[in-house]
Design an enzyme around this catalytic site. Structure first.
Site, PDB file in Angstrom:
ATOM      1  N   ASP A   4      -4.738  11.665   2.872  1.00 45.81           N
ATOM      2  CA  ASP A   4      -4.816  10.547   2.130  1.00 45.81           C
ATOM      3  C   ASP A   4      -5.822   9.598   2.068  1.00 45.81           C
ATOM      4  OD1 ASP A   4      -3.270   8.639   0.225  1.00 45.81           O
ATOM      5  OD2 ASP A   4      -2.428   7.715   2.159  1.00 45.81           O
ATOM      6  N   ASP A  16     -12.018  10.424  12.885  1.00 44.50           N
ATOM      7  CA  ASP A  16     -12.572   9.417  12.981  1.00 44.50           C
ATOM      8  C   ASP A  16     -14.271   9.730  12.637  1.00 44.50           C
ATOM      9  OD1 ASP A  16     -12.657  10.548  15.706  1.00 44.50           O
ATOM     10  OD2 ASP A  16     -12.667   8.877  16.838  1.00 44.50           O
ATOM     11  N   ASP A  37      -9.408   9.092  -0.395  1.00 48.66           N
ATOM     12  CA  ASP A  37      -9.976   7.753  -1.226  1.00 48.66           C
ATOM     13  C   ASP A  37     -11.044   7.455  -0.957  1.00 48.66           C
ATOM     14  OD1 ASP A  37      -7.498   7.363  -2.182  1.00 48.66           O
ATOM     15  OD2 ASP A  37      -7.504   5.090  -1.505  1.00 48.66           O
ATOM     16  N   TYR A  88       4.412  11.964   6.783  1.00 53.13           N
ATOM     17  CA  TYR A  88       5.157  11.603   5.502  1.00 53.13           C
ATOM     18  C   TYR A  88       6.514  11.829   5.221  1.00 53.13           C
ATOM     19  CZ  TYR A  88       0.912   9.785   2.735  1.00 53.13           C
ATOM     20  OH  TYR A  88       0.151   8.962   2.238  1.00 53.13           O
ATOM     21  N   LYS A  97      -7.175  15.353  14.919  1.00 57.75           N
ATOM     22  CA  LYS A  97      -7.277  14.403  15.977  1.00 57.75           C
ATOM     23  C   LYS A  97      -6.723  15.006  17.444  1.00 57.75           C
ATOM     24  CE  LYS A  97      -8.223  10.233  17.527  1.00 57.75           C
ATOM     25  NZ  LYS A  97      -9.574   9.521  17.631  1.00 57.75           N
TER      26      LYS A  97
HETATM   27  C1  IPM Z   1      -1.695   9.572  -3.032  1.00 57.43           C
HETATM   28  C2  IPM Z   1      -0.970   8.253  -2.917  1.00 57.43           C
HETATM   29  C3  IPM Z   1       0.309   8.304  -2.265  1.00 57.43           C
HETATM   30  C4  IPM Z   1       0.160   9.079  -1.100  1.00 57.43           C
HETATM   31  C5  IPM Z   1       1.372   7.229  -2.466  1.00 57.43           C
HETATM   32  C6  IPM Z   1       1.495   6.430  -3.546  1.00 57.43           C
HETATM   33  C7  IPM Z   1       2.403   7.579  -1.905  1.00 57.43           C
HETATM   34  O1  IPM Z   1      -1.775   7.047  -2.166  1.00 57.43           O
HETATM   35  O2  IPM Z   1      -1.511  10.396  -3.723  1.00 57.43           O
HETATM   36  O3  IPM Z   1      -2.701   9.509  -2.384  1.00 57.43           O
HETATM   37  O4  IPM Z   1      -0.039   8.509  -0.004  1.00 57.43           O
HETATM   38  O5  IPM Z   1       0.164  10.412  -1.105  1.00 57.43           O
HETATM   39 MG    MG Z   2      -3.620   7.832  -1.386  1.00 53.04          MG
END
Ligand code: IPM
Ligand code: MG
Length: 359
Positions: free
Chosen positions: A249, A225, A253, A143, A193
């Site tokens: 990240d 993975d 999710d 990042y 990884k």
């Molecule tokens: C998160 C989001 C951010 C990230 C994006 C919006 C840059 O997906 O906070 O997880 O990737 O960190």
């Molecule tokens: Mg995110």
């Protein structure tokens, strides 16, 4: 005590969910005798519209003058990836994380008792319970590495993103994970990884050194993975999961989905000294913005994390979490979590019910 909180309402549904979270803070203040003052901070697409850049000068300084930061959500199609970096909301989010030194991102994914049916996994899997804490490194790795885009003589354009980690960066996030595990079920799964990446091999060696320092905490390495697969196969096996920025990240999710609704999950980003930043995991949902449809619970639970981690007000944090659970138990649902046949309530009504329950 008086606590000063920077409010970044942001874009899309951000202002609506922050509004309800502030109402909950006020209810906490009345009940427990605290006062909160607020400093409005402009950041995100709304800042681009107002002053031409998503991260206006002085943003970090304003936040540093507060005890904590509450962020709704930033982003939207209006400020897409075709726009220059300084106009994009994501740039601002990365900048504030870096400028405040918020290297540890805590994303709990827990299946709340009243929401067990929302778990998309098999009933037997849900019944085992899900209560994990994703600890994502937030200010390093790909990042923040050097980005390049250049013409090649024979292969067209080429782009590169550098991923780097230092021992210092790995050790401080690792330590956070082990310390958190001590307060929970005493297990750390470190995700990497290492069969491919040099950064992961360094990550692993630092984690192994730390594991020796925390003999009371069970430790395992897991390839990313495999972790993605285990999260849907048997999420109950996880307690604290620690991983680098981009893996975190993606996996966070995934972890949020297995609990049924991304609309319920909070997060905390913390560093060593600067104020922590608290925000829901979900995005700005421009499709439902301004319609009183958004679920404010993730932001309200982010306030609970703020009370717990920044202000060390555990009792107050518990009270907020209990109020949320009670309202869910009573069957109240916003549209995103309403089972078929259940009439959904709006953002404001959900906030009001939680405040009422708290009082
Ligand atoms: C998160 C989001 C951010 C990230 C994006 C919006 C840059 O997906 O906070 O997880 O990737 O960190
Ligand atoms: Mg995110």
């Amino acid at each position: 005590m008086n606590y000063k909180i920077a409010l970044i309402r942001g874009d899309g549904i951000g202002p609506e969910v922050v509004g309800e979270a502030v109402n909950v803070l006020e209810a906490v203040g009345r009940k427990f005798g605290h006062s909160f003052t607020y400093e409005e901070v402009l950041l995100g697409g709304c800042a681009t519209d107002a002053v031409g850049k998503s991260y206006p000068d002085g943003t970090a300084e304003k936040c540093k003058a507060c005890d904590a930061v509450l962020l709704g959500a930033v982003g939207g199609p209006k400020w897409g990836s075709d726009k220059p970096a300084e106009q994009r909301p994501e740039t601002a989010l990365l900048a504030i994380r870096k400028d405040l030194g918020l290297y540890a991102n805590l994303r709990p994914a827990a299946l709340r008792p009243a929401m067990a049916d929302a778990c998309p996994l098999k009933k037997e899997t849900a019944e085992k319970g899900i209560d994990l804490m994703m600890v994502r490194e937030l200010t390093g790795g790909i990042y923040f590495g050097q980005r390049e885009k250049y013409e090649t003589p024979d292969r067209g354009m080429e782009a590169a993103d550098r991923m780097a980690y230092s021992e210092m960066e790995i050790e401080r996030i690792g330590r956070r994970a082990f310390e958190l595990a001590r307060l929970r079920r005493k297990k750390v799964s470190s995700v990497d990884k290492a069969n491919v990446l040099e950064t992961s091999r360094l990550w692993r060696s630092v984690m192994h050194r730390l594991a020796e320092e925390y003999p009371d905490v069970a430790y395992e390495d897991m390839l990313v993975d495999n972790c993605a697969m285990q999260l849907v196969r048997d999420p109950g096996q996880f307690d604290v999961v620690v991983t680098e920025n981009m893996f975190g990240d993606i996996l966070s999710d995934e972890a949020s989905m297995v609990t049924g609704s991304i609309g319920l999950l909070p997060s905390a980003s913390i560093g060593d000294t600067a104020p922590g930043l608290y925000e829901p995991i979900h995005g700005s949902a421009p499709d439902i913005a301004g319609q009183d449809k958004a679920n404010p619970i993730a932001t309200i639970l982010s306030v609970a994390m703020m009370l717990r981690y920044s202000f060390h007000l555990a009792e107050e944090a518990d009270a907020v979490e209990r109020a949320v659970d009670a309202v869910l138990d009573q069957g109240w649902r916003t549209a995103d979590i309403a089972e078929p046949g259940v009439t959904a309530i709006g953002t404001k009504e959900m906030g009001r019910l939680i405040c009422q329950q708290l009082a």
